[in-house]
Design an enzyme around this catalytic site. Structure first.
Site, PDB file in Angstrom:
ATOM      1  CD1 TRP A 176      -2.974   1.471   0.855  1.00 22.51           C
ATOM      2  CD2 TRP A 176      -1.401   2.411   2.135  1.00 22.51           C
ATOM      3  NE1 TRP A 176      -3.426   2.725   1.221  1.00 22.51           N
ATOM      4  CE2 TRP A 176      -2.476   3.320   2.009  1.00 22.51           C
ATOM      5  CE3 TRP A 176      -0.293   2.791   2.898  1.00 22.51           C
ATOM      6  CZ2 TRP A 176      -2.472   4.574   2.617  1.00 22.51           C
ATOM      7  CZ3 TRP A 176      -0.291   4.040   3.502  1.00 22.51           C
ATOM      8  CH2 TRP A 176      -1.365   4.910   3.365  1.00 22.51           C
ATOM      9  CG  HIS A 177       3.390   2.333   3.232  1.00 27.10           C
ATOM     10  ND1 HIS A 177       2.716   1.333   3.901  1.00 27.10           N
ATOM     11  CD2 HIS A 177       3.419   3.392   4.078  1.00 27.10           C
ATOM     12  CE1 HIS A 177       2.354   1.777   5.092  1.00 27.10           C
ATOM     13  NE2 HIS A 177       2.755   3.008   5.226  1.00 27.10           N
ATOM     14  N   GLY A 178       3.761   1.789  -1.435  1.00 26.27           N
ATOM     15  CA  GLY A 178       4.414   2.134  -2.684  1.00 26.27           C
ATOM     16  C   GLY A 178       4.576   0.934  -3.595  1.00 26.27           C
TER      17      GLY A 178
END
Length: 471
Positions: free
Chosen positions: A324-326
Protein backbone atom coordinates in the site's frame (compact mmCIF):
# COMPACT_ATOMS: atom_id res chain seq x y z
CA UNK A 1 -1.15 22.97 -2.18
CA UNK A 2 0.90 21.93 0.82
CA UNK A 3 0.42 22.94 4.44
CA UNK A 4 3.96 24.36 4.60
CA UNK A 5 3.36 27.09 2.02
CA UNK A 6 2.25 30.71 1.98
CA UNK A 7 -0.52 29.74 -0.43
CA UNK A 8 -2.06 27.46 2.18
CA UNK A 9 -1.77 30.16 4.87
CA UNK A 10 -3.84 32.53 2.70
CA UNK A 11 -6.24 29.75 1.72
CA UNK A 12 -6.80 28.69 5.34
CA UNK A 13 -7.34 32.28 6.52
CA UNK A 14 -10.08 32.70 3.88
CA UNK A 15 -11.69 29.37 4.85
CA UNK A 16 -11.68 30.38 8.53
CA UNK A 17 -13.20 33.76 7.68
CA UNK A 18 -16.00 32.24 5.59
CA UNK A 19 -16.68 29.64 8.28
CA UNK A 20 -17.09 32.37 10.90
CA UNK A 21 -19.58 34.45 8.91
CA UNK A 22 -23.33 34.18 9.69
CA UNK A 23 -24.21 31.90 6.78
CA UNK A 24 -26.58 28.95 7.07
CA UNK A 25 -25.01 25.63 8.01
CA UNK A 26 -25.69 24.24 4.53
CA UNK A 27 -23.92 27.18 2.91
CA UNK A 28 -20.94 26.68 5.23
CA UNK A 29 -20.74 23.03 4.27
CA UNK A 30 -20.86 23.96 0.59
CA UNK A 31 -18.07 26.47 1.24
CA UNK A 32 -15.95 23.75 2.85
CA UNK A 33 -16.69 21.37 -0.04
CA UNK A 34 -15.68 23.95 -2.67
CA UNK A 35 -12.59 24.88 -0.66
CA UNK A 36 -11.61 21.20 -0.45
CA UNK A 37 -11.92 20.80 -4.21
CA UNK A 38 -9.77 23.90 -4.73
CA UNK A 39 -7.22 22.54 -2.26
CA UNK A 40 -6.96 19.30 -4.26
CA UNK A 41 -7.10 21.03 -7.65
CA UNK A 42 -3.94 22.97 -6.76
CA UNK A 43 -1.97 19.80 -7.66
CA UNK A 44 -3.74 18.61 -10.79
CA UNK A 45 -7.31 19.79 -11.53
CA UNK A 46 -8.33 16.86 -13.78
CA UNK A 47 -7.88 14.42 -10.89
CA UNK A 48 -10.94 15.96 -9.23
CA UNK A 49 -12.85 13.71 -11.63
CA UNK A 50 -11.54 10.68 -9.72
CA UNK A 51 -12.91 12.16 -6.49
CA UNK A 52 -16.29 12.70 -8.12
CA UNK A 53 -16.39 9.15 -9.50
CA UNK A 54 -15.45 7.64 -6.15
CA UNK A 55 -17.95 9.83 -4.31
CA UNK A 56 -20.91 9.18 -6.61
CA UNK A 57 -20.34 5.43 -7.05
CA UNK A 58 -19.81 4.76 -3.34
CA UNK A 59 -22.79 6.90 -2.36
CA UNK A 60 -25.02 5.09 -4.87
CA UNK A 61 -23.66 1.64 -4.02
CA UNK A 62 -24.15 2.10 -0.27
CA UNK A 63 -27.77 3.14 -0.77
CA UNK A 64 -28.40 0.17 -3.04
CA UNK A 65 -26.80 -2.17 -0.50
CA UNK A 66 -29.12 -0.84 2.21
CA UNK A 67 -32.20 -1.20 0.00
CA UNK A 68 -31.39 -4.63 -1.42
CA UNK A 69 -33.42 -7.46 0.05
CA UNK A 70 -31.44 -10.50 -1.11
CA UNK A 71 -27.79 -11.27 -0.34
CA UNK A 72 -26.46 -11.52 -3.87
CA UNK A 73 -27.67 -8.00 -4.77
CA UNK A 74 -26.05 -6.61 -1.64
CA UNK A 75 -22.83 -8.42 -2.49
CA UNK A 76 -22.93 -7.23 -6.11
CA UNK A 77 -23.19 -3.56 -5.08
CA UNK A 78 -20.46 -3.97 -2.49
CA UNK A 79 -18.17 -5.56 -5.08
CA UNK A 80 -18.97 -2.73 -7.51
CA UNK A 81 -17.66 -0.22 -5.00
CA UNK A 82 -14.60 -2.27 -4.02
CA UNK A 83 -13.66 -3.09 -7.62
CA UNK A 84 -13.99 0.51 -8.73
CA UNK A 85 -11.86 1.85 -5.89
CA UNK A 86 -9.22 -0.86 -6.09
CA UNK A 87 -9.30 -0.64 -9.88
CA UNK A 88 -8.48 3.08 -9.86
CA UNK A 89 -5.83 2.53 -7.21
CA UNK A 90 -4.35 -0.39 -9.15
CA UNK A 91 -4.28 1.43 -12.47
CA UNK A 92 -2.73 4.68 -11.29
CA UNK A 93 -0.45 3.35 -8.55
CA UNK A 94 0.49 -0.18 -9.57
CA UNK A 95 0.00 -0.31 -13.35
CA UNK A 96 3.60 0.51 -14.24
CA UNK A 97 4.90 -1.71 -11.42
CA UNK A 98 2.89 -4.72 -12.63
CA UNK A 99 3.90 -4.12 -16.24
CA UNK A 100 7.60 -3.92 -15.34
CA UNK A 101 7.39 -7.14 -13.32
CA UNK A 102 5.55 -8.90 -16.16
CA UNK A 103 8.28 -7.78 -18.56
CA UNK A 104 10.97 -9.13 -16.19
CA UNK A 105 9.09 -12.42 -15.80
CA UNK A 106 8.78 -12.78 -19.56
CA UNK A 107 12.51 -12.16 -19.96
CA UNK A 108 13.31 -15.05 -17.58
CA UNK A 109 11.62 -17.47 -20.00
CA UNK A 110 13.27 -15.97 -23.06
CA UNK A 111 10.48 -13.64 -24.23
CA UNK A 112 11.64 -10.15 -25.16
CA UNK A 113 8.44 -8.24 -24.43
CA UNK A 114 8.64 -4.50 -25.03
CA UNK A 115 5.51 -2.86 -23.61
CA UNK A 116 4.29 0.54 -24.78
CA UNK A 117 5.17 3.57 -22.69
CA UNK A 118 3.16 3.62 -19.46
CA UNK A 119 3.52 7.21 -18.31
CA UNK A 120 0.77 7.77 -15.74
CA UNK A 121 0.85 10.45 -13.06
CA UNK A 122 0.01 9.20 -9.55
CA UNK A 123 -2.90 11.23 -8.15
CA UNK A 124 -1.96 12.75 -4.79
CA UNK A 125 -3.54 10.96 -1.84
CA UNK A 126 -5.34 8.28 -3.87
CA UNK A 127 -4.37 5.57 -1.37
CA UNK A 128 -5.91 7.54 1.47
CA UNK A 129 -9.23 8.59 -0.02
CA UNK A 130 -9.91 5.20 -1.65
CA UNK A 131 -9.51 3.51 1.73
CA UNK A 132 -11.76 6.11 3.34
CA UNK A 133 -14.55 5.73 0.77
CA UNK A 134 -14.30 1.92 0.70
CA UNK A 135 -14.83 1.82 4.45
CA UNK A 136 -18.21 3.52 3.88
CA UNK A 137 -19.67 0.86 1.58
CA UNK A 138 -18.05 -1.97 3.53
CA UNK A 139 -19.52 -0.70 6.81
CA UNK A 140 -22.97 -0.46 5.23
CA UNK A 141 -22.58 -3.94 3.73
CA UNK A 142 -21.47 -5.37 7.09
CA UNK A 143 -24.40 -3.56 8.79
CA UNK A 144 -22.05 -1.55 10.97
CA UNK A 145 -23.52 1.74 9.74
CA UNK A 146 -26.49 3.20 7.89
CA UNK A 147 -26.12 5.12 4.62
CA UNK A 148 -25.54 8.84 5.01
CA UNK A 149 -28.87 10.59 4.38
CA UNK A 150 -27.38 13.63 2.59
CA UNK A 151 -24.98 13.35 -0.32
CA UNK A 152 -23.50 16.75 0.57
CA UNK A 153 -22.33 15.35 3.89
CA UNK A 154 -20.80 12.29 2.25
CA UNK A 155 -19.08 14.37 -0.45
CA UNK A 156 -17.65 16.63 2.24
CA UNK A 157 -16.45 13.59 4.17
CA UNK A 158 -14.57 12.32 1.11
CA UNK A 159 -12.97 15.65 0.23
CA UNK A 160 -12.57 17.43 3.63
CA UNK A 161 -9.21 19.05 2.96
CA UNK A 162 -7.39 18.43 6.28
CA UNK A 163 -7.46 14.63 5.82
CA UNK A 164 -7.88 14.39 2.03
CA UNK A 165 -4.36 13.69 0.77
CA UNK A 166 -2.44 12.08 3.67
CA UNK A 167 -4.90 11.14 6.37
CA UNK A 168 -5.66 10.42 9.08
CA UNK A 169 -7.77 7.80 7.28
CA UNK A 170 -11.21 8.75 8.55
CA UNK A 171 -14.26 6.51 8.80
CA UNK A 172 -17.63 8.00 7.82
CA UNK A 173 -18.95 7.19 11.31
CA UNK A 174 -16.23 9.45 12.76
CA UNK A 175 -16.76 12.52 10.59
CA UNK A 176 -20.19 12.49 8.91
CA UNK A 177 -22.15 12.84 12.21
CA UNK A 178 -20.19 16.04 12.85
CA UNK A 179 -21.73 17.54 9.70
CA UNK A 180 -25.28 17.17 10.99
CA UNK A 181 -25.25 20.20 13.29
CA UNK A 182 -23.56 23.61 12.94
CA UNK A 183 -20.02 23.57 14.28
CA UNK A 184 -17.74 26.44 15.06
CA UNK A 185 -14.58 26.37 17.14
CA UNK A 186 -14.56 27.94 20.58
CA UNK A 187 -11.68 30.27 21.44
CA UNK A 188 -9.96 27.45 23.34
CA UNK A 189 -10.35 25.12 20.36
CA UNK A 190 -9.07 27.82 18.00
CA UNK A 191 -6.00 28.48 20.15
CA UNK A 192 -5.22 24.80 20.60
CA UNK A 193 -5.84 24.10 16.91
CA UNK A 194 -3.45 26.86 15.84
CA UNK A 195 -0.89 25.60 18.36
CA UNK A 196 -1.18 22.08 16.90
CA UNK A 197 -0.71 23.46 13.40
CA UNK A 198 2.40 25.32 14.58
CA UNK A 199 3.76 22.17 16.22
CA UNK A 200 3.09 20.12 13.10
CA UNK A 201 4.77 22.67 10.83
CA UNK A 202 7.73 22.89 13.21
CA UNK A 203 8.15 19.11 12.97
CA UNK A 204 7.93 19.20 9.17
CA UNK A 205 9.67 22.42 8.18
CA UNK A 206 12.34 22.76 10.86
CA UNK A 207 13.14 19.22 12.01
CA UNK A 208 12.30 16.98 9.02
CA UNK A 209 13.27 19.32 6.17
CA UNK A 210 15.73 21.65 7.89
CA UNK A 211 17.90 19.15 9.79
CA UNK A 212 17.14 15.51 9.00
CA UNK A 213 16.42 15.31 5.26
CA UNK A 214 19.96 16.23 4.14
CA UNK A 215 21.90 13.56 6.09
CA UNK A 216 19.36 10.88 5.09
CA UNK A 217 19.67 11.89 1.42
CA UNK A 218 23.47 12.00 1.56
CA UNK A 219 23.57 8.38 2.75
CA UNK A 220 20.69 6.86 0.76
CA UNK A 221 21.01 8.82 -2.48
CA UNK A 222 24.80 8.49 -2.64
CA UNK A 223 26.61 6.13 -4.98
CA UNK A 224 29.20 5.47 -2.25
CA UNK A 225 28.68 2.61 0.20
CA UNK A 226 28.43 4.00 3.75
CA UNK A 227 30.49 2.88 6.72
CA UNK A 228 28.99 1.96 10.08
CA UNK A 229 28.76 5.52 11.43
CA UNK A 230 27.24 6.97 8.26
CA UNK A 231 24.87 4.04 7.74
CA UNK A 232 23.51 4.27 11.28
CA UNK A 233 23.25 8.05 11.38
CA UNK A 234 21.69 8.19 7.91
CA UNK A 235 19.09 5.63 8.97
CA UNK A 236 18.48 7.36 12.30
CA UNK A 237 18.07 10.62 10.39
CA UNK A 238 15.42 9.00 8.22
CA UNK A 239 13.66 7.49 11.24
CA UNK A 240 13.38 11.00 12.65
CA UNK A 241 12.50 12.52 9.29
CA UNK A 242 9.68 10.11 8.48
CA UNK A 243 8.17 10.58 11.93
CA UNK A 244 8.44 14.38 11.94
CA UNK A 245 7.19 14.60 8.36
CA UNK A 246 4.17 12.32 8.71
CA UNK A 247 3.28 13.08 12.32
CA UNK A 248 3.78 16.74 11.42
CA UNK A 249 1.20 16.42 8.66
CA UNK A 250 -1.27 14.60 10.90
CA UNK A 251 -0.82 17.13 13.71
CA UNK A 252 -1.33 20.03 11.30
CA UNK A 253 -4.42 18.34 9.82
CA UNK A 254 -5.95 17.70 13.26
CA UNK A 255 -5.23 21.30 14.24
CA UNK A 256 -6.78 22.69 11.04
CA UNK A 257 -9.93 20.64 11.59
CA UNK A 258 -10.10 21.78 15.22
CA UNK A 259 -9.90 25.43 14.14
CA UNK A 260 -13.08 24.78 12.12
CA UNK A 261 -14.78 23.01 15.03
CA UNK A 262 -14.24 19.41 13.92
CA UNK A 263 -12.52 16.55 15.73
CA UNK A 264 -10.19 14.07 14.05
CA UNK A 265 -8.57 10.98 15.62
CA UNK A 266 -4.95 10.80 16.72
CA UNK A 267 -2.67 9.17 14.16
CA UNK A 268 0.49 8.92 16.27
CA UNK A 269 1.05 8.27 19.98
CA UNK A 270 4.80 8.56 20.53
CA UNK A 271 5.66 5.42 18.50
CA UNK A 272 9.37 5.32 19.26
CA UNK A 273 8.48 4.51 22.87
CA UNK A 274 6.85 1.26 21.73
CA UNK A 275 7.75 -1.97 23.47
CA UNK A 276 7.17 -4.64 20.86
CA UNK A 277 5.58 -4.32 17.45
CA UNK A 278 1.97 -4.80 18.41
CA UNK A 279 2.56 -1.75 20.62
CA UNK A 280 4.32 0.02 17.74
CA UNK A 281 1.31 -0.39 15.46
CA UNK A 282 -0.98 0.91 18.19
CA UNK A 283 1.12 4.08 18.09
CA UNK A 284 2.27 4.47 14.47
CA UNK A 285 -0.17 5.45 11.67
CA UNK A 286 -3.00 4.35 13.93
CA UNK A 287 -5.79 4.94 11.41
CA UNK A 288 -4.10 2.75 8.78
CA UNK A 289 -3.32 -0.08 11.22
CA UNK A 290 -6.92 -0.08 12.49
CA UNK A 291 -8.20 -0.05 8.87
CA UNK A 292 -6.01 -3.02 7.95
CA UNK A 293 -7.13 -4.84 11.10
CA UNK A 294 -10.86 -4.29 10.52
CA UNK A 295 -11.05 -4.73 6.75
CA UNK A 296 -8.24 -7.18 6.01
CA UNK A 297 -6.81 -9.06 9.01
CA UNK A 298 -10.15 -9.94 10.64
CA UNK A 299 -11.89 -10.93 7.35
CA UNK A 300 -8.88 -13.16 6.57
CA UNK A 301 -9.60 -15.02 9.78
CA UNK A 302 -7.70 -12.98 12.36
CA UNK A 303 -6.88 -15.02 15.43
CA UNK A 304 -10.13 -17.01 15.38
CA UNK A 305 -9.17 -19.96 13.18
CA UNK A 306 -6.06 -21.51 14.65
CA UNK A 307 -2.41 -20.57 14.93
CA UNK A 308 -1.41 -21.31 11.33
CA UNK A 309 -4.27 -19.21 9.94
CA UNK A 310 -3.44 -16.40 12.38
CA UNK A 311 0.19 -16.19 11.26
CA UNK A 312 -0.83 -16.37 7.60
CA UNK A 313 -3.38 -13.57 8.08
CA UNK A 314 -0.80 -11.49 9.92
CA UNK A 315 1.84 -11.86 7.22
CA UNK A 316 -0.64 -11.26 4.40
CA UNK A 317 -1.93 -8.11 6.07
CA UNK A 318 1.53 -6.66 6.62
CA UNK A 319 2.78 -7.58 3.14
CA UNK A 320 -0.22 -5.84 1.57
CA UNK A 321 0.21 -2.97 4.03
CA UNK A 322 3.77 -2.60 2.78
CA UNK A 323 2.62 -2.66 -0.85
CA UNK A 324 0.00 0.00 0.00
CA UNK A 325 2.88 2.37 0.75
CA UNK A 326 4.41 2.13 -2.68
CA UNK A 327 4.77 0.15 -5.91
CA UNK A 328 8.20 -1.25 -5.10
CA UNK A 329 9.36 -4.59 -3.71
CA UNK A 330 11.35 -2.75 -1.03
CA UNK A 331 8.04 -1.68 0.54
CA UNK A 332 6.87 -5.29 0.46
CA UNK A 333 10.08 -6.26 2.27
CA UNK A 334 9.40 -3.53 4.84
CA UNK A 335 5.89 -4.89 5.42
CA UNK A 336 7.20 -8.47 5.50
CA UNK A 337 9.71 -7.60 8.22
CA UNK A 338 6.96 -6.06 10.32
CA UNK A 339 4.84 -9.17 9.75
CA UNK A 340 7.78 -11.34 10.83
CA UNK A 341 8.37 -9.23 13.94
CA UNK A 342 4.69 -9.40 14.87
CA UNK A 343 4.62 -13.17 14.33
CA UNK A 344 7.71 -13.76 16.48
CA UNK A 345 6.32 -11.48 19.16
CA UNK A 346 3.04 -13.37 19.14
CA UNK A 347 4.89 -16.68 19.51
CA UNK A 348 6.99 -15.32 22.40
CA UNK A 349 3.90 -13.98 24.17
CA UNK A 350 2.28 -17.42 23.94
CA UNK A 351 5.31 -18.90 25.71
CA UNK A 352 6.25 -16.12 28.11
CA UNK A 353 2.96 -14.27 28.52
CA UNK A 354 3.33 -13.97 32.28
CA UNK A 355 6.65 -12.08 32.11
CA UNK A 356 6.39 -8.58 33.62
CA UNK A 357 9.53 -6.52 32.87
CA UNK A 358 10.86 -4.02 35.38
CA UNK A 359 11.70 -0.40 34.43
CA UNK A 360 15.21 -1.17 33.11
CA UNK A 361 14.07 -4.25 31.21
CA UNK A 362 11.19 -2.24 29.75
CA UNK A 363 13.62 0.42 28.55
CA UNK A 364 15.87 -2.29 27.10
CA UNK A 365 12.94 -3.80 25.23
CA UNK A 366 12.00 -0.35 23.97
CA UNK A 367 15.52 0.25 22.67
CA UNK A 368 15.52 -3.17 21.01
CA UNK A 369 12.17 -2.39 19.36
CA UNK A 370 13.59 0.90 18.06
CA UNK A 371 16.70 -0.92 16.81
CA UNK A 372 14.58 -3.40 14.84
CA UNK A 373 12.36 -0.57 13.57
CA UNK A 374 15.41 1.13 12.09
CA UNK A 375 16.30 -2.07 10.23
CA UNK A 376 12.89 -1.91 8.56
CA UNK A 377 13.36 1.78 7.71
CA UNK A 378 16.34 0.82 5.54
CA UNK A 379 14.01 -0.95 3.09
CA UNK A 380 11.42 1.82 3.32
CA UNK A 381 13.97 4.51 2.38
CA UNK A 382 16.25 2.69 -0.06
CA UNK A 383 15.14 2.92 -3.69
CA UNK A 384 16.56 -0.51 -4.51
CA UNK A 385 17.54 -3.71 -2.72
CA UNK A 386 21.13 -3.08 -3.79
CA UNK A 387 21.19 0.16 -1.84
CA UNK A 388 19.41 -1.46 1.11
CA UNK A 389 22.07 -4.19 1.30
CA UNK A 390 24.82 -1.54 1.09
CA UNK A 391 23.37 0.33 4.05
CA UNK A 392 22.78 -2.85 6.06
CA UNK A 393 26.33 -4.02 5.43
CA UNK A 394 27.54 -0.67 6.68
CA UNK A 395 25.31 -0.78 9.76
CA UNK A 396 26.71 -4.17 10.75
CA UNK A 397 30.35 -3.26 10.11
CA UNK A 398 31.00 -5.02 6.80
CA UNK A 399 32.00 -1.86 4.86
CA UNK A 400 35.39 -1.46 6.50
CA UNK A 401 37.02 0.62 3.74
CA UNK A 402 34.11 3.02 3.24
CA UNK A 403 34.93 6.72 3.06
CA UNK A 404 33.16 9.19 5.37
CA UNK A 405 29.99 10.73 3.93
CA UNK A 406 28.39 12.84 6.67
CA UNK A 407 30.01 15.95 8.06
CA UNK A 408 30.42 16.38 11.81
CA UNK A 409 27.65 18.99 11.95
CA UNK A 410 25.20 16.48 10.47
CA UNK A 411 26.25 13.77 12.93
CA UNK A 412 25.71 16.22 15.80
CA UNK A 413 22.32 17.40 14.50
CA UNK A 414 21.05 13.84 13.99
CA UNK A 415 22.30 12.71 17.40
CA UNK A 416 20.70 15.62 19.24
CA UNK A 417 17.38 15.66 17.36
CA UNK A 418 16.76 11.91 17.10
CA UNK A 419 17.97 11.40 20.66
CA UNK A 420 15.59 14.15 21.76
CA UNK A 421 12.70 12.52 19.86
CA UNK A 422 13.36 9.14 21.48
CA UNK A 423 13.65 10.62 25.00
CA UNK A 424 10.51 12.72 24.48
CA UNK A 425 8.55 9.71 23.28
CA UNK A 426 9.72 7.67 26.24
CA UNK A 427 8.78 10.40 28.73
CA UNK A 428 5.38 10.78 27.04
CA UNK A 429 4.79 7.03 26.73
CA UNK A 430 1.91 6.96 29.21
CA UNK A 431 0.85 10.59 28.81
CA UNK A 432 -1.09 12.62 26.28
CA UNK A 433 -0.18 15.98 24.84
CA UNK A 434 -3.44 17.43 26.18
CA UNK A 435 -2.67 16.36 29.76
CA UNK A 436 0.81 17.89 29.61
CA UNK A 437 -0.51 21.15 28.16
CA UNK A 438 -3.15 21.32 30.89
CA UNK A 439 -0.44 21.14 33.59
CA UNK A 440 2.02 23.54 31.95
CA UNK A 441 1.98 27.26 32.95
CA UNK A 442 0.48 29.48 30.20
CA UNK A 443 3.66 31.59 30.02
CA UNK A 444 5.77 28.52 29.21
CA UNK A 445 3.30 27.42 26.56
CA UNK A 446 3.27 30.87 25.00
CA UNK A 447 7.07 31.01 24.85
CA UNK A 448 7.29 27.50 23.33
CA UNK A 449 4.62 28.39 20.76
CA UNK A 450 6.38 31.62 19.84
CA UNK A 451 9.75 29.91 19.45
CA UNK A 452 8.31 27.21 17.20
CA UNK A 453 6.47 29.79 15.07
CA UNK A 454 9.66 31.88 14.81
CA UNK A 455 11.68 28.82 13.79
CA UNK A 456 9.13 27.95 11.09
CA UNK A 457 9.23 31.51 9.74
CA UNK A 458 13.01 31.85 9.62
CA UNK A 459 13.39 28.39 8.07
CA UNK A 460 11.00 29.57 5.33
CA UNK A 461 10.05 26.10 4.12
CA UNK A 462 10.72 25.43 0.48
CA UNK A 463 7.25 23.99 -0.05
CA UNK A 464 8.54 20.41 -0.08
CA UNK A 465 5.69 17.94 -0.29
CA UNK A 466 5.14 15.63 2.65
CA UNK A 467 6.69 12.18 2.17
CA UNK A 468 3.36 10.36 2.42
CA UNK A 469 1.91 12.33 -0.50
CA UNK A 470 3.61 9.79 -2.78
CA UNK A 471 1.56 6.99 -1.21
Amino acid sequence: MVFNSLTFAVFFAIVLLLHSLPFSWRVKKVNLLVASYLFYAAWNPPFIILLWISTVVDWWAANRIAQASNPWRRRAWMLTSVCLNLGMLGWFKYGEFLLANFQALAATVGIDYQPPAFDIVLPVGISFYTFATMSYTLDVYLRRAEPTPRMLDFALFVTFFPHLVAGPIMRPTELVPQFEQPRRASMDQLRFGLALMTLGLFQKVVLADGFLAAPAEQVYDNTMAPGALDAWFGTLAFSGQIFCDFAGYSTTAIGAAMCLGFAMPDNFRFPYAAVGFSDFWRRWHITLSSWLRDYLYIPLGGNRKGEARTYASLMTTMLLGGLWHGANWTFVAWGGLHGLYLSVERWLRSRFGGYAPGPLALLGLGLFTYFLTNITWVFFRAATFTKAWEVLRGMFGFSVDAKPILAGVHLLAVGVIVGGIFITHWLMRRRTLESVVARTPPLVLTIAWALMAFAVLIEQGTGNAFIYFQF
